[in-house]
Design a protein around this motif. Structure first.
Motif, short mmCIF file in Angstrom:
data_model
loop_
_atom_site.label_atom_id
_atom_site.label_comp_id
_atom_site.label_asym_id
_atom_site.label_seq_id
_atom_site.Cartn_x
_atom_site.Cartn_y
_atom_site.Cartn_z
N UNK A 39 0.70 -1.07 -0.19
CA UNK A 39 0.00 -0.18 -0.04
C UNK A 39 0.85 1.21 -0.13
N UNK A 40 2.06 1.13 0.88
CA UNK A 40 2.72 2.56 0.95
C UNK A 40 3.19 3.14 -0.48
N UNK A 41 3.49 2.14 -1.59
CA UNK A 41 4.04 2.76 -2.78
C UNK A 41 3.02 3.53 -3.41
N UNK A 42 1.63 3.25 -3.27
CA UNK A 42 0.53 3.84 -3.81
C UNK A 42 0.37 5.52 -3.01
N UNK A 43 0.68 5.34 -1.92
CA UNK A 43 0.79 6.52 -0.92
C UNK A 43 1.86 7.56 -1.34
N UNK A 44 2.81 7.04 -1.99
CA UNK A 44 3.98 7.79 -2.40
C UNK A 44 3.60 8.46 -3.77
N UNK A 45 2.71 7.62 -4.57
CA UNK A 45 2.59 8.05 -5.60
C UNK A 45 1.43 9.34 -5.68
N UNK A 46 0.66 9.06 -4.55
CA UNK A 46 -0.39 10.02 -4.51
C UNK A 46 -0.08 11.52 -3.68
N UNK A 47 0.95 11.09 -2.89
CA UNK A 47 1.53 12.24 -1.69
C UNK A 47 2.92 12.82 -1.93
N UNK A 48 3.58 12.08 -2.97
CA UNK A 48 4.88 12.32 -3.09
C UNK A 48 5.80 12.03 -1.97
N UNK A 49 6.75 12.89 -1.65
CA UNK A 49 7.92 12.36 -0.75
C UNK A 49 7.11 12.99 0.44
#
Length: 508
Positions: A39-49
């Motif tokens: 899930x965390x990779x999707x969060x990075x895609x959405x919210x950036x760094x």
């Protein structure tokens, strides 16, 4: 050391679980490795760094909720957990409706994950040994395995979950250690926590995922009857779980960002979200660690299933003792001290749902996992909101010495924050389900529909079974002292009792 006892002739084992044991149950339910890798990779895609800050904000919100929740836990000793708290604060009709929501929430969070177990095992077998394993036999075997884990004693489950949790968190610590020792791709940076990188449009989606990642942490109170010194153990376990998850999630996501560098991580996550963590651990630790991570994702899913299964069983036991569910559900195994009949019923329900999805030709990940898991997650968020709302009403009705910060201010803040969290989840449903608007509407509508059904059940119980309605979620009566023989003092009475993977990440 005082040995465990029973709360009735054939009841649960009291005085068994320590703070660490209960923490293992609730943290395992959150499935940290699965949440991070899937899930965390999707969060990075959405919210950036700035994604790590979302997990910190969610953890802070739930810590505020825990203030009033744990304060109330010192005054409510009923075994019904969430529904008992809500009943004592908001009344029996809302409490009975909350009991049905709890069954929807915890069953949804568990049963959907059998689809993830099947796909995660199939993907692991294909990645490591190039084997094509069908998902359905794996899911059915998982049902039997989880049933056995719940059938055994609670301390057996705590020890097993302790081992599995150490393993899944250990592989993430290994990844983090490798990244930190190497200094990341471009040197270590704290830019993830700069306001300019946190306050971006995609942060709302990150927060929705972050709140979902904590699902199950509040189930500490379910184990009150089996806890050592529950007035202390339960609050400690609650704070330990929410603080660990918030800090650990943020730290691991931050190290994953450092592994690729602030400038390149969003592109890397977008190109291969399912493989982001595997690529990182291969680069910084070795291919063997990536293979081990594949295996530990499967064990992470098993740990989550067992944790939710135990929670559901205890809700079933409590509702049977209340008279809401059939009395047979209240049977406890004479040797293991487990609610084994409730466990059998829950396993049967799980098998029926899994087989129904399989016969319909549904995808085990996109449909069985996401469609069943998501309303469960929303149901548990609704329960948290109702429990926070119940706290100030409860303390207004009793004489107590608790401070206003714990009984009024913190719960009021929690109500506002949790309302916002629910709004974020519902408005970002497409991220969780990858489904059509019609399907999303149905999944969200299940939660208020079950709540309204519970209100109808409360009305029916009050009319047709007033004795059940009257004692619903009542505090346990003290045990009557045994008749003393001549020359002996009567014995002192003592209290007895009457009770994650939410994301549309691509399949790994």
């Amino acid at each position: 050391m005082t040995p465990p006892t029973r709360d009735s002739a054939e009841g649960l084992r009291t005085g068994t679980l320590t703070t660490a044991d209960i923490s293992f149950f609730v943290v395992s339910a959150a499935a940290p490795l699965t949440v991070m890798a899937g899930v965390a990779p999707i969060a990075i895609v959405l919210g950036g760094i700035g994604a790590p800050a979302g997990y910190l904000l969610a953890g802070l919100t739930l810590a505020v909720f825990a203030v009033g929740f744990t304060t109330m836990s010192r005054h409510v000793r009923s075994a019904g957990a969430f529904y008992a708290y809500i009943t004592r604060g908001l009344g029996k009709p809302v409490g009975i409706a909350a009991a049905l929501l709890a069954m929807l929430g915890y069953n949804g969070m568990e049963i959907g994950v059998y689809g993830l177990l099947g796909t995660a095992t199939a993907d692991t077998a294909h990645s490591l040994w190039d084997l094509d394993v069908p998902w359905l036999p794996v899911s059915l075997a998982g049902l039997l395995l989880i049933w056995y884990g719940g059938y055994r004693s609670i301390d057996f489950g705590a020890k097993l979950l302790g081992v599995l949790l150490v393993a899944e968190t250990g592989i993430l610590v290994l990844l983090a250690g490798g990244v930190l020792l190497e200094g990341g791709a471009d040197g270590l940076s704290l830019a993830s926590f700069a306001p300019g990188n946190v306050l971006v449009p995609g942060t709302a989606g990150v927060l929705a995922f972050a709140f979902a990642a904590f699902t199950g942490f509040e189930s500490t109170v379910i184990y009150r009857r089996e806890a050592k010194d529950p007035d202390r153990t339960v609050p400690r376990a609650t704070y330990l779980a929410v603080c660990f998850l918030g800090l650990f999630y943020a730290f691991v996501v931050w190290t994953a960002i450092q592994a690729f560098g602030d400038a390149k991580v969003v592109e890397a996550a977008g190109d291969d979200p399912a493989g982001l963590f595997f690529t990182a651990i291969t680069l910084y630790v070795g291919a063997w660690a990536a293979d081990l991570m594949h295996v530990l994702i499967v064990t992470s899913v098993i740990a989550s299933l067992l944790a939710f299964h135990n929670a559901i069983n205890r809700y079933g036991l409590a509702l049977a003792e209340e008279g809401v569910l059939p009395r047979a559900f209240g049977r406890v195994h004479p040797r293991h001290g487990s609610p084994y009949v409730a466990g059998l019923a829950q396993t049967g329900l799980g098998a029926a749902v899994v087989l129904a999805f399989a016969l319909a030709g549904a995808d085990p990940y996109q449909q069985l996992l996401l469609w069943v898991n998501t309303p469960g997650m929303i149901g548990l968020l609704a329960l948290q909101l109702l429990a926070a709302l119940a706290v100030p009403f409860f303390f207004r009705r009793i004489t107590h010495e608790e401070g206003v910060l714990r009984t009024t201010v913190a719960p009021a803040v929690a109500v506002v924050l949790l309302s916002g969290a629910m709004g974020l989840v519902i408005t970002h449903m497409d991220l969780f389900t990858a489904a059509s608007p019609l399907v999303n509407t149905v999944l969200v509508a299940l939660v208020p529909a079950v709540f309204v059904l519970g209100l109808g059940l409360a009305r029916r119980l009050r009319r047709t079974r007033p004795e059940v309605y009257a004692r619903f979620a009542a505090e346990p009566a003290p045990q009557q002292p045994e008749t003393a023989t001549e020359g002996e003092a009567p014995s002192c009475p003592h209290p007895t009792s009457s009770s994650s993977t939410p994301a549309s990440a691509p399949r790994n």
